[in-house]
Design a protein around this motif. Structure first.
Motif, PDB file in Angstrom:
ATOM      1  N   ALA A 184       0.748  -1.322  -0.093  1.00 27.59           N
ATOM      2  CA  ALA A 184      -0.002  -0.038   0.120  1.00 27.59           C
ATOM      3  C   ALA A 184       0.825   1.273   0.102  1.00 27.59           C
ATOM      4  N   GLN A 185       1.771   1.419   0.922  1.00 26.72           N
ATOM      5  CA  GLN A 185       2.726   2.392   1.170  1.00 26.72           C
ATOM      6  C   GLN A 185       3.480   2.880  -0.356  1.00 26.72           C
ATOM      7  N   LEU A 186       3.923   1.911  -0.872  1.00 29.33           N
ATOM      8  CA  LEU A 186       4.869   1.762  -2.152  1.00 29.33           C
ATOM      9  C   LEU A 186       3.982   2.385  -3.365  1.00 29.33           C
ATOM     10  N   ASN A 187       2.554   2.130  -3.094  1.00 26.37           N
ATOM     11  CA  ASN A 187       1.641   2.376  -4.251  1.00 26.37           C
ATOM     12  C   ASN A 187       0.872   3.829  -3.719  1.00 26.37           C
ATOM     13  N   ASN A 188       1.071   4.285  -2.890  1.00 23.11           N
ATOM     14  CA  ASN A 188       0.397   5.480  -2.301  1.00 23.11           C
ATOM     15  C   ASN A 188      -0.902   5.581  -2.133  1.00 23.11           C
ATOM     16  N   ILE A 189      -1.421   4.479  -1.343  1.00 19.86           N
ATOM     17  CA  ILE A 189      -2.700   4.506  -1.051  1.00 19.86           C
ATOM     18  C   ILE A 189      -2.702   3.984   0.384  1.00 19.86           C
ATOM     19  N   ASP A 190      -3.896   4.095   1.051  1.00 22.51           N
ATOM     20  CA  ASP A 190      -4.110   4.183   2.463  1.00 22.51           C
ATOM     21  C   ASP A 190      -4.170   2.343   2.843  1.00 22.51           C
ATOM     22  N   PHE A 191      -3.678   2.517   3.887  1.00 21.48           N
ATOM     23  CA  PHE A 191      -3.335   0.969   4.498  1.00 21.48           C
ATOM     24  C   PHE A 191      -4.395   0.739   5.713  1.00 21.48           C
ATOM     25  N   PHE A 192      -5.303  -0.340   5.869  1.00 17.67           N
ATOM     26  CA  PHE A 192      -5.729  -0.562   7.042  1.00 17.67           C
ATOM     27  C   PHE A 192      -5.449  -2.020   7.513  1.00 17.67           C
ATOM     28  N   GLY A 193      -4.705  -2.061   8.707  1.00 12.51           N
ATOM     29  CA  GLY A 193      -4.519  -3.464   9.262  1.00 12.51           C
ATOM     30  C   GLY A 193      -5.501  -3.974   9.752  1.00 12.51           C
ATOM     31  N   TYR A 194      -5.693  -5.475   9.737  1.00  7.43           N
ATOM     32  CA  TYR A 194      -6.621  -6.041  10.318  1.00  7.43           C
ATOM     33  C   TYR A 194      -6.171  -7.631  10.891  1.00  7.43           C
ATOM     34  N   ASN A 195      -6.623  -7.883  11.694  1.00  6.86           N
ATOM     35  CA  ASN A 195      -6.600  -9.252  12.457  1.00  6.86           C
ATOM     36  C   ASN A 195      -4.982  -9.587  12.594  1.00  6.86           C
ATOM     37  N   ASN A 196      -4.129  -8.570  13.071  1.00  7.70           N
ATOM     38  CA  ASN A 196      -2.758  -8.756  13.445  1.00  7.70           C
ATOM     39  C   ASN A 196      -2.489  -7.545  14.263  1.00  7.70           C
ATOM     40  N   LEU A 197      -2.546  -7.816  15.616  1.00 11.27           N
ATOM     41  CA  LEU A 197      -2.291  -6.434  16.424  1.00 11.27           C
ATOM     42  C   LEU A 197      -0.936  -5.804  16.399  1.00 11.27           C
ATOM     43  N   GLU A 198       0.028  -6.614  15.837  1.00 15.38           N
ATOM     44  CA  GLU A 198       1.292  -6.069  15.529  1.00 15.38           C
ATOM     45  C   GLU A 198       1.294  -4.790  14.600  1.00 15.38           C
ATOM     46  N   LEU A 199       0.303  -4.779  13.734  1.00 14.96           N
ATOM     47  CA  LEU A 199       0.231  -3.720  12.803  1.00 14.96           C
ATOM     48  C   LEU A 199      -0.543  -2.436  13.301  1.00 14.96           C
ATOM     49  N   GLU A 200      -1.188  -2.846  14.520  1.00 13.86           N
ATOM     50  CA  GLU A 200      -1.623  -1.659  15.311  1.00 13.86           C
ATOM     51  C   GLU A 200      -0.513  -0.780  15.989  1.00 13.86           C
ATOM     52  N   LYS A 201       0.623  -1.329  16.164  1.00 11.31           N
ATOM     53  CA  LYS A 201       1.671  -0.838  16.782  1.00 11.31           C
ATOM     54  C   LYS A 201       2.441   0.176  15.958  1.00 11.31           C
ATOM     55  N   SER A 202       2.202  -0.059  14.638  1.00 14.49           N
ATOM     56  CA  SER A 202       2.905   0.866  13.679  1.00 14.49           C
ATOM     57  C   SER A 202       2.392   2.073  13.533  1.00 14.49           C
ATOM     58  N   GLY A 203       1.064   2.663  14.144  1.00 11.69           N
ATOM     59  CA  GLY A 203       0.702   3.866  14.115  1.00 11.69           C
ATOM     60  C   GLY A 203      -0.223   4.076  13.061  1.00 11.69           C
ATOM     61  N   LYS A 204      -0.391   3.060  12.146  1.00 14.72           N
ATOM     62  CA  LYS A 204      -1.236   3.224  10.879  1.00 14.72           C
ATOM     63  C   LYS A 204      -2.702   2.898  11.291  1.00 14.72           C
ATOM     64  N   SER A 205      -3.576   3.006  10.544  1.00 15.70           N
ATOM     65  CA  SER A 205      -5.062   2.915  10.568  1.00 15.70           C
ATOM     66  C   SER A 205      -5.145   1.180  10.927  1.00 15.70           C
ATOM     67  N   TYR A 206      -6.163   1.035  12.111  1.00  9.93           N
ATOM     68  CA  TYR A 206      -6.171  -0.263  12.091  1.00  9.93           C
ATOM     69  C   TYR A 206      -7.803  -0.991  12.539  1.00  9.93           C
ATOM     70  N   LEU A 207      -8.020  -1.869  11.809  1.00  2.45           N
ATOM     71  CA  LEU A 207      -9.485  -2.057  12.043  1.00  2.45           C
ATOM     72  C   LEU A 207      -9.745  -2.886  13.353  1.00  2.45           C
ATOM     73  N   TYR A 208     -10.589  -2.863  13.931  1.00  5.71           N
ATOM     74  CA  TYR A 208     -10.590  -4.064  15.032  1.00  5.71           C
ATOM     75  C   TYR A 208     -11.715  -5.048  14.775  1.00  5.71           C
ATOM     76  N   SER A 209     -12.784  -4.618  14.086  1.00  2.00           N
ATOM     77  CA  SER A 209     -13.819  -5.393  13.649  1.00  2.00           C
ATOM     78  C   SER A 209     -14.850  -4.817  12.564  1.00  2.00           C
ATOM     79  N   PHE A 210     -15.243  -5.572  11.574  1.00  2.00           N
ATOM     80  CA  PHE A 210     -16.023  -5.061  10.709  1.00  2.00           C
ATOM     81  C   PHE A 210     -17.400  -4.872  11.138  1.00  2.00           C
ATOM     82  N   ASN A 211     -17.670  -5.420  12.561  1.00  2.00           N
ATOM     83  CA  ASN A 211     -19.233  -5.322  13.010  1.00  2.00           C
ATOM     84  C   ASN A 211     -19.437  -3.804  13.701  1.00  2.00           C
ATOM     85  N   GLU A 212     -18.081  -3.030  13.696  1.00  2.00           N
ATOM     86  CA  GLU A 212     -18.267  -1.635  14.329  1.00  2.00           C
ATOM     87  C   GLU A 212     -19.043  -0.896  13.201  1.00  2.00           C
ATOM     88  N   ALA A 213     -20.022   0.118  13.847  1.00  2.00           N
ATOM     89  CA  ALA A 213     -20.541   0.969  13.140  1.00  2.00           C
ATOM     90  C   ALA A 213     -19.803   2.055  12.478  1.00  2.00           C
TER      91      ALA A 213
END
Length: 209
Positions: A180-209
């Motif tokens: 995503a970064q090398l193609n200059n588009i936004d990235f959303f991490g999901y299902n890997n809490l290590e990605l949350e630590k990177s400071g990028k956007s993170y999706l905890y659940s698709f059930n959230e409104a």
């Protein structure tokens, strides 16, 4: 979901996001490499877990050239990859392997967004599984290896004249994030809490409104 309010295109990783497949893929590597020392296969599985977005072709090459320190022909890599794919087609063709909250999102939103799969898994295998699992209809295209994910995203963006700021990629690995970064588009991490630590956007659940 509010995270996608300014998006019109969503690119999806598959393994670990749409499909609960990581355990099966690890078993697949053990099965096809059962003739080799267990400690060497363990090293490959560590690499596999740390680089979920890379293709099996890269991982088998890493096994032979980096772990075993021996030259390997492309034909041999292809033979192991084919054996691995045959196992995946059998083991992953059950709807119980689908991530239900993601499937619910796809069902509710496939007409709202233009959606594609860009995966490190083999493209032919992935298209087979998506058809078998009844989810192909939610995606405009389903692409995978041997083309690297970074190139898959680049080609898809160019081919469809997609606008970068309207496009995002959802994935569960650092390789997805890099694509995503090398193609200059936004990235959303999901299902890997290590990605949350990177400071990028993170999706905890698709059930959230």
């Amino acid at each position: 979901m509010k995270e996608f309010i300014d998006k019109t295109i969503i690119l999806w990783d598959c393994d670990g996001v749409i499909l609960d497949s990581m355990e099966i893929r690890a078993k697949g590597f053990r099965d096809v490499l059962r003739a080799f020392p267990e400690e060497e296969v363990d090293l490959l599985l560590n690499y596999h877990e740390e680089n979920g977005g890379l293709s099996r072709y890269v991982k088998f090459e890493y096994f032979f050239e980096t772990i075993r320190k021996e030259e390997v022909k492309k034909q041999v890599i292809n033979e192991y990859s084919t054996a691995f794919s045959n196992i995946m087609k059998q083991e992953l063709a059950s709807r119980s392997r689908l991530n239900q909250e993601v499937i619910d999102f796809l069902v509710d939103n496939h007409e709202r967004f233009k959606m594609h799969i860009v995966s490190g898994s083999d493209g032919d295998e992935l298209r087979y599984l998506c058809k078998k699992l009844g989810v192909s209809k939610y995606f405009l295209s389903i692409e995978g290896s041997p083309v690297p994910k970074i190139k898959l995203v680049e080609d898809l963006m160019k081919r469809n004249n997609y606008v970068n700021k309207e496009t995002c990629l959802i994935g569960d690995s650092v390789n997805d994030q890099e694509a995503a970064q090398l193609n200059n588009i936004d990235f959303f991490g999901y299902n890997n809490l290590e990605l949350e630590k990177s400071g990028k956007s993170y999706l905890y659940s698709f059930n959230e409104a």
